[in-house]
Design a protein around this motif. Sequence first.
Motif, PDB file in Angstrom:
ATOM      1  N   GLY A  82      -3.921   5.369   2.942  1.00 12.52           N
ATOM      2  CA  GLY A  82      -4.616   6.254   2.017  1.00 12.52           C
ATOM      3  C   GLY A  82      -4.795   7.644   2.587  1.00 12.52           C
ATOM      4  N   ALA A  83      -5.158   7.716   3.866  1.00 13.25           N
ATOM      5  CA  ALA A  83      -5.320   9.026   4.503  1.00 13.25           C
ATOM      6  C   ALA A  83      -3.995   9.775   4.550  1.00 13.25           C
ATOM      7  CB  ALA A  83      -5.871   8.847   5.913  1.00 13.25           C
ATOM      8  N   ALA A  93       0.829  -1.208   0.000  1.00 14.80           N
ATOM      9  CA  ALA A  93       0.000   0.000   0.000  1.00 14.80           C
ATOM     10  C   ALA A  93       0.861   1.254   0.000  1.00 14.80           C
ATOM     11  CB  ALA A  93      -0.919  -0.003   1.216  1.00 14.80           C
ATOM     12  N   ALA A  94       1.923   1.256   0.811  1.00 13.22           N
ATOM     13  CA  ALA A  94       2.802   2.414   0.856  1.00 13.22           C
ATOM     14  C   ALA A  94       3.549   2.599  -0.463  1.00 13.22           C
ATOM     15  CB  ALA A  94       3.798   2.277   2.008  1.00 13.22           C
ATOM     16  N   MET A  95       3.939   1.500  -1.085  1.00 16.82           N
ATOM     17  CA  MET A  95       4.642   1.591  -2.361  1.00 16.82           C
ATOM     18  C   MET A  95       3.711   2.038  -3.480  1.00 16.82           C
ATOM     19  SD  MET A  95       7.390   1.428  -4.067  1.00 16.82           S
ATOM     20  CE  MET A  95       8.593   0.571  -3.031  1.00 16.82           C
ATOM     21  N   GLY A  97      -1.604   9.424   2.454  1.00 18.90           N
ATOM     22  CA  GLY A  97      -1.330   9.863   1.094  1.00 18.90           C
ATOM     23  C   GLY A  97      -2.071  11.133   0.745  1.00 18.90           C
ATOM     24  N   LEU A  98      -3.346  11.225   1.139  1.00 18.91           N
ATOM     25  CA  LEU A  98      -4.104  12.448   0.878  1.00 18.91           C
ATOM     26  C   LEU A  98      -3.511  13.639   1.608  1.00 18.91           C
ATOM     27  CD1 LEU A  98      -7.809  11.194   0.949  1.00 18.91           C
ATOM     28  CD2 LEU A  98      -6.472  11.886  -1.032  1.00 18.91           C
ATOM     29  N   VAL A  99      -3.092  13.425   2.852  1.00 23.51           N
ATOM     30  CA  VAL A  99      -2.465  14.506   3.620  1.00 23.51           C
ATOM     31  C   VAL A  99      -1.178  14.954   2.939  1.00 23.51           C
ATOM     32  CG1 VAL A  99      -1.342  15.082   5.790  1.00 23.51           C
ATOM     33  CG2 VAL A  99      -3.513  13.842   5.804  1.00 23.51           C
ATOM     34  N   ALA A 100      -0.374  13.992   2.479  1.00 25.41           N
ATOM     35  CA  ALA A 100       0.880  14.331   1.805  1.00 25.41           C
ATOM     36  C   ALA A 100       0.615  15.136   0.537  1.00 25.41           C
ATOM     37  CB  ALA A 100       1.657  13.061   1.482  1.00 25.41           C
ATOM     38  N   CYS A 101      -0.389  14.727  -0.226  1.00 27.58           N
ATOM     39  CA  CYS A 101      -0.721  15.470  -1.441  1.00 27.58           C
ATOM     40  C   CYS A 101      -1.194  16.883  -1.114  1.00 27.58           C
ATOM     41  CB  CYS A 101      -1.796  14.728  -2.225  1.00 27.58           C
ATOM     42  SG  CYS A 101      -1.253  13.155  -2.937  1.00 27.58           S
ATOM     43  N   ALA A 102      -1.998  17.003  -0.058  1.00 28.64           N
ATOM     44  CA  ALA A 102      -2.463  18.326   0.353  1.00 28.64           C
ATOM     45  C   ALA A 102      -1.287  19.208   0.784  1.00 28.64           C
ATOM     46  CB  ALA A 102      -3.471  18.195   1.491  1.00 28.64           C
ATOM     47  N   LEU A 103      -0.316  18.617   1.463  1.00 27.54           N
ATOM     48  CA  LEU A 103       0.855  19.386   1.884  1.00 27.54           C
ATOM     49  C   LEU A 103       1.668  19.854   0.676  1.00 27.54           C
ATOM     50  CD1 LEU A 103       2.070  17.344   4.995  1.00 27.54           C
ATOM     51  CD2 LEU A 103       1.033  19.622   4.978  1.00 27.54           C
ATOM     52  N   THR A 136      -4.943   7.346  -6.287  1.00 27.87           N
ATOM     53  CA  THR A 136      -4.472   6.118  -5.652  1.00 27.87           C
ATOM     54  C   THR A 136      -4.812   6.097  -4.170  1.00 27.87           C
ATOM     55  OG1 THR A 136      -2.631   6.085  -7.240  1.00 27.87           O
ATOM     56  CG2 THR A 136      -2.451   4.644  -5.329  1.00 27.87           C
ATOM     57  N   ALA A 137      -4.634   7.225  -3.508  1.00 23.63           N
ATOM     58  CA  ALA A 137      -4.964   7.303  -2.083  1.00 23.63           C
ATOM     59  C   ALA A 137      -6.455   7.089  -1.847  1.00 23.63           C
ATOM     60  CB  ALA A 137      -4.520   8.657  -1.525  1.00 23.63           C
ATOM     61  N   VAL A 138      -7.289   7.613  -2.733  1.00 20.40           N
ATOM     62  CA  VAL A 138      -8.739   7.421  -2.597  1.00 20.40           C
ATOM     63  C   VAL A 138      -9.091   5.944  -2.738  1.00 20.40           C
ATOM     64  CG1 VAL A 138     -10.967   7.911  -3.672  1.00 20.40           C
ATOM     65  CG2 VAL A 138      -9.316   9.752  -3.346  1.00 20.40           C
ATOM     66  N   VAL A 139      -8.437   5.243  -3.657  1.00 18.31           N
ATOM     67  CA  VAL A 139      -8.694   3.809  -3.824  1.00 18.31           C
ATOM     68  C   VAL A 139      -8.341   3.055  -2.541  1.00 18.31           C
ATOM     69  CG1 VAL A 139      -7.917   1.736  -5.038  1.00 18.31           C
ATOM     70  CG2 VAL A 139      -8.480   3.793  -6.317  1.00 18.31           C
ATOM     71  N   LEU A 140      -7.228   3.399  -1.919  1.00 17.93           N
ATOM     72  CA  LEU A 140      -6.860   2.737  -0.665  1.00 17.93           C
ATOM     73  C   LEU A 140      -7.879   3.018   0.432  1.00 17.93           C
ATOM     74  CD1 LEU A 140      -3.005   3.390  -0.676  1.00 17.93           C
ATOM     75  CD2 LEU A 140      -4.135   1.170  -0.822  1.00 17.93           C
ATOM     76  N   LEU A 141      -8.426   4.208   0.438  1.00 15.23           N
ATOM     77  CA  LEU A 141      -9.456   4.538   1.434  1.00 15.23           C
ATOM     78  C   LEU A 141     -10.740   3.758   1.189  1.00 15.23           C
ATOM     79  CD1 LEU A 141      -9.107   8.422   1.757  1.00 15.23           C
ATOM     80  CD2 LEU A 141      -8.764   6.758   3.576  1.00 15.23           C
TER      81      LEU A 141
END
Length: 531
Positions: A207-208, A131-133, A210-216, A192-197
């Motif tokens: 996934g969460a 998931a992280a990869m 990932g979304l935070v990282a994208c927002a940052l 991709t993050a949304v799919v994991l969520l």
Amino acid sequence: MRGPFVIRRRGGRADRSPAPRRAGRGAARSLLAACCGALPVLAFPAPGLWWWAYLALVPWLLLIRTAPGARRAGLDGWFGGIGFMLAMHHWLLPSLHVFLLPLAALLGLLWLPWGWLVRALLGGTPSPGRAAMALPAVPSGWLLIELARSWEGLGGPWGLLGASQWQVPAALRLASVGGVWLVGLLVVAVNTAVVLLVAAPGRRAVGAAGLVACALVAGTAAWGVPAPARNGTVRVALVQPGVTDGPERRLARAEELTRSLAGQRLDLIVWGESGVGADPTGDPALAARLTALSRAVDAPLLVNVDARGADRPGIYKSAVLVGPAGLTGDRYDKMRLVPFGEYIPARPLLGWVTSAGRAADEDRRRGTEPVVMTLPAREGRALRVGPLVCFESAFPDMSRRLARDGAGLLVVQSSTSTFQDSWAPAQHASLAALRAAETGRPVVHATLTGVSAAYGPDGRRIGTVLGTDASAAVVRELPLSGTTTAYVRWGDWPVYGALVVVGAVCAAEGAGAFRTPGPARRGRRARTVRG
């Protein structure tokens, strides 16, 4: 006599499923994949639903991750790629007719290995490591597809996913750092993050995160990347004659509109692609006519010629600069040509397509190098201009090269009149916003029939656009900037990073670090019998 059946062992019982039924399910799944692949087109002009790009790949990703095997995942990727290419290039149908489908099928193959990658990382219940990869690897795989299809011979970089964000300030700041490539990485990472969520309950934290990282990343781009510093202004006029009947009437209308600009203290007047039907370097009367026009408005004209030259064989598409004193000698010949539209690849083999569509009857000749033109000095300042012709504005590397060579203003001369009633004109004009943000240079996009537009060095539009129903000339005062953006300095570094990430995933998969999910393989192999 009954038809073939496929016998599979499920929990110790034999499952007898008619093979035609399985084939039907496969065809339905392929059609569904094609529909899912077409969804991102809604994020581009003319629909312009930019926010949809951050969700548009989710249905496609969810479908691929449920594939029962690698073969089916590859097919889901391929058919989704076909849908994507058909939707993104649907406006070519009147020109290419039935040939659009095989071309889409050929280019859709680029997504086949992406289907394998998505299933390997997101299929089943992905481990924390998978998931992280997936967060960097799935976007990186997508980026490599965009890199491959950006080759001119495969049609060029039309419909890069990051280009859908042309009107989003945070995305434009991000483009100044890593070009449209970095914006595309962010968009696919969010999907991709949304799919994991949605589909991996045990990995929702990933996934969460990932979304935070994208927002940052987006937030840093919006507030942390400095805007280009202003360094004066330039007054540019865009002349759009509109729909006319024949090249002579088009030239006459362009002259009429240009004369209306007299007295407005302009630095440059730009005409659209193929606005002049003969080469003024070999036509003294035409050269004198354009020179008199430039003198009447007291501003240089950048016209565009699509004609056979007097002193060289073949037809070139050329930007030619005309000043009040005559032809300046500055000329740029288009380097990257549109496949089938301006030349036929392997013409001895494929030349017959000219009888079935609007393909080029004669191949245009290519220019050999980019050109930066110097405008006549005004008030002690000589502005340098980098011209691009139509299709070339889709290539980030070309505008970057012009900025590195000293261009303070980028000019795109275009003609999308063949596709006047489609989404193509608006989408083409939007690309200039990305090129402006990437280079930190203002960009004007002048066309024969619309859409014509101008953008400042931060990628934001200056003034309104001239739509496809307009016949007019407008003046835009654009801020100049001497800022060298990170993208101009470092180039396509996100692409190189994507290569490293995908290479690392392939190496890990080869070493067995990731176990490809799939149905249990117990029992005897499936066999086909006839009843």
